[in-house]
Design a protein around this motif. Structure first.
Motif, PDB file in Angstrom:
ATOM      1  N   GLU A   3      17.327 -48.888  42.773  1.00 15.24           N
ATOM      2  CA  GLU A   3      16.799 -48.945  41.412  1.00 15.24           C
ATOM      3  C   GLU A   3      17.256 -50.169  40.637  1.00 15.24           C
ATOM      4  O   GLU A   3      16.596 -50.581  39.694  1.00 15.24           O
ATOM      5  N   LEU A   4      18.413 -50.749  41.021  1.00  9.14           N
ATOM      6  CA  LEU A   4      18.942 -51.816  40.178  1.00  9.14           C
ATOM      7  C   LEU A   4      19.774 -52.819  40.968  1.00  9.14           C
ATOM      8  O   LEU A   4      20.587 -52.431  41.806  1.00  9.14           O
ATOM      9  N   VAL A   5      19.543 -54.086  40.680  1.00 11.25           N
ATOM     10  CA  VAL A   5      20.440 -55.168  41.067  1.00 11.25           C
ATOM     11  C   VAL A   5      20.929 -55.750  39.752  1.00 11.25           C
ATOM     12  O   VAL A   5      20.139 -56.299  38.979  1.00 11.25           O
ATOM     13  N   SER A   6      22.208 -55.614  39.467  1.00 11.38           N
ATOM     14  CA  SER A   6      22.768 -56.094  38.211  1.00 11.38           C
ATOM     15  C   SER A   6      22.942 -57.613  38.263  1.00 11.38           C
ATOM     16  O   SER A   6      23.776 -58.127  39.007  1.00 11.38           O
ATOM     17  N   GLU A   7      22.165 -58.316  37.471  1.00  9.28           N
ATOM     18  CA  GLU A   7      22.294 -59.776  37.415  1.00  9.28           C
ATOM     19  C   GLU A   7      23.634 -60.179  36.813  1.00  9.28           C
ATOM     20  O   GLU A   7      24.170 -61.225  37.147  1.00  9.28           O
ATOM     21  N   ALA A   8      24.177 -59.339  35.953  1.00  4.60           N
ATOM     22  CA  ALA A   8      25.466 -59.639  35.323  1.00  4.60           C
ATOM     23  C   ALA A   8      26.619 -59.566  36.323  1.00  4.60           C
ATOM     24  O   ALA A   8      27.577 -60.333  36.223  1.00  4.60           O
ATOM     25  N   ARG A   9      26.527 -58.671  37.293  1.00  3.95           N
ATOM     26  CA  ARG A   9      27.599 -58.503  38.271  1.00  3.95           C
ATOM     27  C   ARG A   9      27.385 -59.297  39.563  1.00  3.95           C
ATOM     28  O   ARG A   9      28.340 -59.643  40.242  1.00  3.95           O
ATOM     29  N   ASP A  54      29.920 -54.249  43.426  1.00  2.00           N
ATOM     30  CA  ASP A  54      29.273 -53.050  42.870  1.00  2.00           C
ATOM     31  C   ASP A  54      28.139 -53.401  41.909  1.00  2.00           C
ATOM     32  O   ASP A  54      28.039 -52.866  40.802  1.00  2.00           O
ATOM     33  N   ALA A  55      27.254 -54.282  42.357  1.00  2.33           N
ATOM     34  CA  ALA A  55      26.144 -54.726  41.519  1.00  2.33           C
ATOM     35  C   ALA A  55      24.851 -53.964  41.781  1.00  2.33           C
ATOM     36  O   ALA A  55      23.832 -54.268  41.166  1.00  2.33           O
ATOM     37  N   LEU A  56      24.891 -52.974  42.661  1.00  4.60           N
ATOM     38  CA  LEU A  56      23.676 -52.259  43.036  1.00  4.60           C
ATOM     39  C   LEU A  56      23.769 -50.780  42.703  1.00  4.60           C
ATOM     40  O   LEU A  56      24.853 -50.197  42.715  1.00  4.60           O
ATOM     41  N   TYR A  57      22.599 -50.200  42.440  1.00  4.09           N
ATOM     42  CA  TYR A  57      22.541 -48.752  42.246  1.00  4.09           C
ATOM     43  C   TYR A  57      21.373 -48.203  43.051  1.00  4.09           C
ATOM     44  O   TYR A  57      20.229 -48.634  42.894  1.00  4.09           O
ATOM     45  N   VAL A  58      21.678 -47.256  43.911  1.00  2.00           N
ATOM     46  CA  VAL A  58      20.679 -46.528  44.679  1.00  2.00           C
ATOM     47  C   VAL A  58      20.651 -45.104  44.133  1.00  2.00           C
ATOM     48  O   VAL A  58      21.685 -44.430  44.114  1.00  2.00           O
ATOM     49  N   ALA A  59      19.488 -44.665  43.670  1.00  2.00           N
ATOM     50  CA  ALA A  59      19.348 -43.296  43.164  1.00  2.00           C
ATOM     51  C   ALA A  59      19.215 -42.364  44.362  1.00  2.00           C
ATOM     52  O   ALA A  59      18.240 -42.439  45.109  1.00  2.00           O
ATOM     53  N   PRO A  60      20.185 -41.475  44.575  1.00  2.00           N
ATOM     54  CA  PRO A  60      20.211 -40.671  45.797  1.00  2.00           C
ATOM     55  C   PRO A  60      19.099 -39.642  45.927  1.00  2.00           C
ATOM     56  O   PRO A  60      18.707 -39.308  47.029  1.00  2.00           O
ATOM     57  N   GLN A  61      18.578 -39.144  44.845  1.00  2.00           N
ATOM     58  CA  GLN A  61      17.579 -38.082  44.897  1.00  2.00           C
ATOM     59  C   GLN A  61      16.156 -38.571  44.660  1.00  2.00           C
ATOM     60  O   GLN A  61      15.234 -37.770  44.597  1.00  2.00           O
TER      61      GLN A  61
END
Length: 111
Positions: A3-9, A54-61
């Protein structure tokens, strides 16, 4: 689903691009990779596990894209949370160290 790649991180290491088995990301010279084929994501968490910052977020559900707010994910500790759960990264306890399923065998063997 990713869902997200944090450009800030993001530090632009492109490890997420390298490890993704379904080629979800595109490289961006001098910038953070972009999620180019989100529907191809198999929620394997490889990208999140390998991201050193830790710049990524994967939504598990999620099987469909879900709206996410980077500030909320960061504040709640969900940004990069899979990597933390498995104990990858400096000053983290390996996830296997917290696993107590070995006790089932101990009890079964009379221990």
């Amino acid at each position: 689903m990713i869902e997200l790649v944090s450009e800030a991180r993001c530090i632009g290491c492109d490890l997420c691009v390298e490890v993704c088995p379904t080629d979800v990301f595109d490289r961006v010279p001098g910038g953070a990779p972009v999620i180019a084929r989100q529907s191809d994501c198999q929620t394997c968490f490889m990208c999140e596990a390998y991201c050193p910052v830790d710049a990524l977020y994967v939504a598990p559900q999620a099987e469909q894209p879900v709206p996410v707010d980077e500030a909320q994910l960061s504040a709640s500790g969900l940004l990069g949370s899979y990597r933390a759960a498995v104990g990858w990264g400096t000053r983290r306890k390996p996830g296997a160290a917290a696993d107590q399923t070995f006790r089932v065998l101990q009890v079964a063997r009379g221990g």
